[in-house]
Every structure is written in C-alpha cells, then in structure tokens.
Design an enzyme around this catalytic site. Structure first.
Site, PDB file in Angstrom:
ATOM      1  N   VAL A  34      10.172   7.132   6.883  1.00 42.81           N
ATOM      2  CA  VAL A  34      10.382   6.174   5.799  1.00 42.81           C
ATOM      3  C   VAL A  34      10.379   6.848   4.431  1.00 42.81           C
ATOM      4  CG1 VAL A  34       7.935   5.581   5.487  1.00 42.81           C
ATOM      5  CG2 VAL A  34       9.690   3.876   5.007  1.00 42.81           C
ATOM      6  N   THR A  37      13.643   7.805   2.297  1.00 36.61           N
ATOM      7  CA  THR A  37      14.396   6.852   1.478  1.00 36.61           C
ATOM      8  C   THR A  37      13.487   5.948   0.640  1.00 36.61           C
ATOM      9  OG1 THR A  37      14.506   5.482   3.491  1.00 36.61           O
ATOM     10  CG2 THR A  37      16.480   6.743   2.900  1.00 36.61           C
ATOM     11  N   HIS A  38      12.208   6.097   0.747  1.00 41.15           N
ATOM     12  CA  HIS A  38      11.295   5.215   0.009  1.00 41.15           C
ATOM     13  C   HIS A  38      10.167   6.039  -0.586  1.00 41.15           C
ATOM     14  CE1 HIS A  38       8.619   1.766  -0.827  1.00 41.15           C
ATOM     15  NE2 HIS A  38       9.697   1.041  -0.742  1.00 41.15           N
ATOM     16  N   PHE A  39      10.354   6.791  -1.664  1.00 38.92           N
ATOM     17  CA  PHE A  39      11.638   6.938  -2.363  1.00 38.92           C
ATOM     18  C   PHE A  39      11.903   8.421  -2.474  1.00 38.92           C
ATOM     19  CE2 PHE A  39       9.845   2.980  -3.903  1.00 38.92           C
ATOM     20  CZ  PHE A  39      10.901   2.106  -3.770  1.00 38.92           C
ATOM     21  N   VAL A  44       6.393   6.680  -1.282  1.00 39.39           N
ATOM     22  CA  VAL A  44       5.317   5.698  -1.242  1.00 39.39           C
ATOM     23  C   VAL A  44       5.515   4.834  -0.002  1.00 39.39           C
ATOM     24  CG1 VAL A  44       6.630   4.190  -2.782  1.00 39.39           C
ATOM     25  CG2 VAL A  44       4.178   3.853  -2.540  1.00 39.39           C
TER      26      VAL A  44
END
Lengths: 133, 150
Positions: A34, A37-39, A44
């Site tokens: 994750v 892409t986050h971020f 986070v």
C-alpha cells in the site's frame, strides 16, 4: 485468558477474553504494498485499514459465529501511522445480543493514541450474506 | 494492493459535489473471504467514497490541496460489495476552507445503497507533500477520461 492464538491480520495477540475484550499488535513494515501509492512522497497507512483492523479484532473478541461490520460511529484519526510503527489495538465489547454487538476500539503507537472508534456495530452474518447471492 | 479506488470521475462541481465510479473485478486482490464468498471490506468501500472526496478537493484547488481523513461521524454499510459490482460514489461538500472540509456521501451499486457516510472531516494538505504534482495531474486527466497529454 491470555493466549498465543493467532488472529488474522495481527502479528501478536496480547490478550483475548472472548465476549469481553482483546488487545493485539499489528506491525507496519515499509514493505507493505500500500505504501507504493499511499503516498509516493509520504508513506502513511490509510486510516480505513486501521478501522478494518479494529473490526477484525472486534470479531475475534466476540469469540463465536460470523460477524459483519455494519455501522461505525465516532471514528477519529489523530496521528499518521507509517512504516516502522507497531500499532496496538484494543477493543472492548460494550453490548451484545444474539444478532448484534457493539464494540469500542482504540489504536496506539508507543502509548500515543492514533485512532479511536466510539462504536463499531456488528451484526451476526447468516448465509448467504445479503448482497452475496 | 494499488491503493486507487476510483476508476472514473463522472461529474464534479468545484467545492460542491463529485460523482465517480469504480468497477470491481474478481481479479483484484482486495477481497475478504466470508462464508458466502468474497466481499469488499467496509473500510475499502468507505475509502472509495473518501478518495472521491479527495479528488474533488484536488480538482477544486487545481491540484494544490488534497484531503487526509481525520474523522467520520457515522458510516453504515447495509449490504456487501461483491466481485463484479460497479460502485458509484457521490460526495457532497457541507463546508470547505483551505484547512479542512466536511463532506457526506453515498456509495451505490445499481441504485442500491451499499454505504452511506456523514460527517467526513478531512484536513486539507499541500498535495506536493504527498505525491509528484505531475503524476497527480496525469492521473486526474485519466480519471476525467481525457487521457495522457500529447
């Protein structure tokens, strides 16, 4: 009852008292997909994934049957959770019937509260679940 | 998983509302097993709505600000999302400044509500702090159906 049993999604169960409460640890390694892409510039953990962990532990604390998260109330995300953190999640069953349960949840990182949920309302899931026919 | 839960932006009005779409597929890795088969988690259905809201914030500020979720007063999922469902998210701004926004919204499948949320409080952050602005703008164009710039 303190147990070494596993709860899916958690790295360690600290305490599990079926029908009453549970405490478990979820580690947040930088390798989680994750974070790609986050971020990209500021990794986070999405708050909704903390909420999911609370719900997962709530189901474990309820102890029996299959439960479905239906409603959340008073959810607060107070601090970012990121790579390297160890999140301790505590849930407490505050009400229960055969078909419904109410759970309160808190997430901490090193004693700092990072998220709270005043109420998670779960319902007993009967097969087939609504929406899955 | 790739944490992008919006595939298209269907309509938007600056600082007012957005409607977006996500198609789901059994090929995705976001499904949770249940006794009756795979379902999308409550949290990811809520995230789809929140991502719609953050795209509205970004589009409304020319990609200057993006939203970080701070609180949800209440959210309810009356039914599960299953593989093959097409989610339509609709978020409405109740208040917005340069520091924060409050929204409410719905996620529907075929006109049926699968999630409803109110009191979605977002902090508005400098978008450049989170992602490369060029990448964000390119994705925005793709979501709006404009493709890559030539």
């Amino acid at each position: 009852m303190t147990t070494m049993m596993l709860v899916p999604g958690f790295d360690r169960v600290v305490e599990l008292v079926p029908g009453e409460r549970a405490v478990a640890i979820r580690n947040i390694p930088a390798t989680l997909p994750v974070f790609a892409t986050h971020f990209a510039r500021f990794p986070v953990l999405p708050g909704v994934l903390l909420l999911e962990s609370m719900a997962d532990l709530a189901k474990a604390a309820l102890g029996d049957g299959h439960w479905r998260l239906r409603t959340v109330r008073g959810v607060r995300f107070r601090h970012f959770v990121g790579p390297g953190d160890q999140v301790e999640i505590r849930v407490e069953v505050t009400g229960r019937t055969d078909q419904t349960a109410q759970v309160r949840a808190t997430a901490r990182v090193e004693e700092r509260v990072v998220a709270t949920a005043r109420g998670l309302a779960l319902v007993a899931a009967e097969q087939p679940w609504e929406g899955t026919q | 998983m790739r944490f992008h839960l919006i595939d298209r932006i269907e309509s938007w009005t600056p600082r007012e509302q957005i409607t977006a779409r996500k198609v789901t597929s059994v090929a995705e890795d976001c499904w949770r097993p249940t006794p009756a088969g795979p379902v999308l988690s409550f949290g990811l259905a809520l995230e789809a709505l929140c991502q719609s809201a953050t795209w509205l914030m970004m589009l409304s500020t020319d990609y200057r600000l993006r939203a970080a979720l701070l609180a949800v007063d209440e959210a309810c999922a009356p039914r599960d999302v299953v593989p093959g469902d097409v989610l339509r998210t609709h978020a409405v701004v109740e208040s917005m400044s340069d520091e924060a926004a409050v929204l409410a919204g719905l996620v529907t499948v075929g006109g049926e509500t699968v999630l409803e949320a109110s009191g979605i409080l977002c902090s508005l952050m400098d978008a450049e702090r989170l992602d490369d602005p060029a990448d964000t703008a390119l994705m925005g164009r793709q979501l709006l159906g404009k493709g890559a710039p030539r």
